[in-house]
Design an enzyme around this catalytic site. Structure first.
Site, PDB file in Angstrom:
ATOM      1  N   ASP A   1       7.378  66.733  31.933  1.00  0.00           N
ATOM      2  CA  ASP A   1       8.160  65.557  32.291  1.00  0.00           C
ATOM      3  C   ASP A   1       9.572  65.599  31.721  1.00  0.00           C
ATOM      4  O   ASP A   1       9.912  66.447  30.888  1.00  0.00           O
ATOM      5  CB  ASP A   1       7.448  64.282  31.807  1.00  0.00           C
TER       6      ASP A   1
ATOM      7  N   ASN B   1      -2.224  54.902  24.682  1.00  0.00           N
ATOM      8  CA  ASN B   1      -2.789  54.177  25.824  1.00  0.00           C
ATOM      9  C   ASN B   1      -3.471  55.112  26.819  1.00  0.00           C
ATOM     10  O   ASN B   1      -3.835  54.703  27.919  1.00  0.00           O
ATOM     11  CB  ASN B   1      -1.714  53.346  26.522  1.00  0.00           C
TER      12      ASN B   1
ATOM     13  N   HIS C   1      -2.125  57.914  28.148  1.00  0.00           N
ATOM     14  CA  HIS C   1      -1.293  58.628  29.123  1.00  0.00           C
ATOM     15  C   HIS C   1      -1.233  60.123  28.805  1.00  0.00           C
ATOM     16  O   HIS C   1      -1.297  60.535  27.654  1.00  0.00           O
ATOM     17  CB  HIS C   1       0.104  58.001  29.245  1.00  0.00           C
TER      18      HIS C   1
ATOM     19  N   GLU D   1       1.000  56.873  33.255  1.00  0.00           N
ATOM     20  CA  GLU D   1       0.601  55.689  32.517  1.00  0.00           C
ATOM     21  C   GLU D   1      -0.691  55.107  33.108  1.00  0.00           C
ATOM     22  O   GLU D   1      -1.119  55.501  34.200  1.00  0.00           O
ATOM     23  CB  GLU D   1       1.721  54.640  32.591  1.00  0.00           C
TER      24      GLU D   1
END
Length: 251
Positions: free
Chosen positions: A73, A142, A144, A149
């Site tokens: 990314d 979380n 990801h 996400e």
């Protein structure tokens, strides 16, 4: 793919041990196939892994001269020379310190004129290289992976995504203030990641324990993106004891 597989779990005492083990996966891959295609991650967790790889190259024990890389990314809107861009991260921590061929190191272009086309172009580059042999992943608190996400779908491909407030807050430590953290990123998708032939995920620290447990033991669901890794036939989680603290180690 689509079935549920058992994720291989390796638990080591601490972050240093985890970093060394993950570096070992990469070394083994390059020695087995010098022209390997590596998928690489950024963030705080893999920094020590990259330091160990640099040490091996500088000692003459490893060469990346034939390897190709694709990073997961990049932030949207940060130029490659911006100090907090992932281009700069990789250049500073790995590419500029070793013998990688710059022509074969790739990151998504977060400043592309046509962001809607940038994802497809990145996918085409990966396919042209023959696909990813070994994909390195970190894990967000979380759940990801990359910047996929909660809510990311199994069929997602490289695309622009909005970052959650939780991820923005977690990454704020790398910027002068939370307001400076980009709100969007270009990331490989879940489907892109799952096409790698082998995947190694590193997670350390108590803050990752719940995400680890839900990724490994919980149902496969978009709200826990890393749970999709259960559908891949060759995944290893390298965890320190803190990150593994919620797992039943007898399982």
């Amino acid at each position: 793919m689509g079935g549920i597989n058992v994720i291989e779990i390796e638990i080591v005492p601490d972050h240093e041990s985890a970093s060394a083990r993950v570096a070992g996966f990469i070394v083994e891959q390059i020695r087995r196939k010098p022209a390997s295609v590596l998928g690489l991650a950024t963030g705080g967790t893999p920094e020590r892994t990259y330091e160990l790889l640099v040490e091996k190259v500088n000692a003459g024990h490893l060469s990346f001269s034939q390897a190709t890389t694709f990073n997961l990314d990049e932030y949207v809107g940060l130029l490659p020379d911006h100090p907090q861009s992932y281009h700069a991260y990789m250049r500073f921590r790995l590419f500029g310190e070793t013998d990688f061929d710059a022509e074969r190191t790739h990151l998504p272009k977060g400043t592309a004129d046509e962001l809607s086309d940038a994802g497809g172009q990145y996918e085409a580059l990966i396919a042209e290289a023959g696909g990813i042999d070994l994909q390195l992943l970190g894990l967000g608190a979380n759940g990801h992976i990359g910047f996929n996400e909660p809510g990311a779908t199994e069929d997602s491909r490289t695309r622009v995504v909005d970052l959650t407030e939780e991820t923005i807050a977690a990454n704020a430590r790398f910027f002068d203030s939370p307001e400076d953290v980009p709100r969007r990123a270009l990331t490989m998708g879940i489907a892109t990641i799952l096409e790698a032939r082998e995947i190694v995920l590193i997670a350390t620290g108590e803050s990752k324990a719940e995400a680890v447990e839900r990724s490994v033991r919980g149902p496969v669901a978009p709200q826990m993106p890393a749970s999709f890794l259960q559908q891949h036939p060759s995944v290893t989680f390298v965890l320190d004891e803190a990150a593994a603290s919620l797992l039943d180690k007898r399982a």
